[in-house]
Design an enzyme around this catalytic site. Structure first.
Site, mmCIF file in Angstrom:
data_model
loop_
_atom_site.group_PDB
_atom_site.id
_atom_site.type_symbol
_atom_site.label_atom_id
_atom_site.label_comp_id
_atom_site.label_asym_id
_atom_site.label_seq_id
_atom_site.Cartn_x
_atom_site.Cartn_y
_atom_site.Cartn_z
ATOM 1 N N SER A 97 0.803 -1.224 0.000
ATOM 2 C CA SER A 97 0.000 0.000 0.000
ATOM 3 C C SER A 97 0.836 1.273 0.000
ATOM 4 O O SER A 97 0.335 2.330 -0.376
ATOM 5 C CB SER A 97 -0.962 0.017 1.194
ATOM 6 O OG SER A 97 -0.259 0.208 2.394
ATOM 7 N N LYS B 16 0.813 4.579 6.916
ATOM 8 C CA LYS B 16 0.155 5.442 5.939
ATOM 9 C C LYS B 16 0.643 6.876 6.116
ATOM 10 O O LYS B 16 1.197 7.241 7.137
ATOM 11 C CB LYS B 16 -1.372 5.447 6.116
ATOM 12 C CG LYS B 16 -2.039 4.090 6.099
ATOM 13 C CD LYS B 16 -2.097 3.520 4.718
ATOM 14 C CE LYS B 16 -2.813 2.174 4.746
ATOM 15 N NZ LYS B 16 -2.556 1.390 3.582
#
Length: 142
Positions: free
Chosen positions: A63, A99
């Site tokens: 990701s 993230k």
């Protein structure tokens, strides 16, 4: 994505490595630089500024590619300032995530993946969320 905590930084066992400051390494033709050896450089001193608040964690998943590759070891500083645009290690309802934190006065905070195949994660009020630290560097064996 899964993560594996590797351990805390231990700079007491630091091993300085030879470091060539000049000339820069060429990606084309080889350039022997044995006579240009600078002072030894420790990866600990390069990546870790606050040993007591730093830990290492292995990233698993795509990701954050292409910025941070799958399988690399993240250097995470718990004392670094958490602000918009920084890559963080967070726990949302007990699941660890890596993230980019995005804060905006006009919307709820959210976590952004660098891989466009993964959607943003809006941080809801009813979600148990904890920021464990800010990613300040990473290492990956080629």
């Amino acid at each position: 994505m899964s993560t594996e905590i590797i351990g805390c930084a231990d700079v007491s066992v630091s091993q300085p490595l030879p470091y060539f400051e000049s000339p820069r390494a060429s990606a084309g033709f080889s350039n022997p630089a044995e006579n240009l050896l600078e002072k030894p450089l420790s990866l600990d001193s390069l990546l870790i500024t606050r040993p007591s608040s730093t830990f290492l964690i292995r990233l698993s998943g795509t990701s954050m590619e292409p910025s941070i590759p799958d399988g690399c070891i993240l250097v995470v500083d718990k004392a670094a300032e958490v602000r918009s645009g920084r890559i963080i290690v967070a726990s949302l309802d007990g699941e660890f995530l890596v993230k980019e934190l995005v804060l905006s006065s006009s919307s709820r905070p959210f976590l952004r993946s660098h891989n466009p195949s993964f959607p943003d994660i809006v941080i809801q009020e009813d979600v148990d969320s904890v920021v464990w630290g800010v990613v300040v560097g990473f290492a990956k064996r080629l």
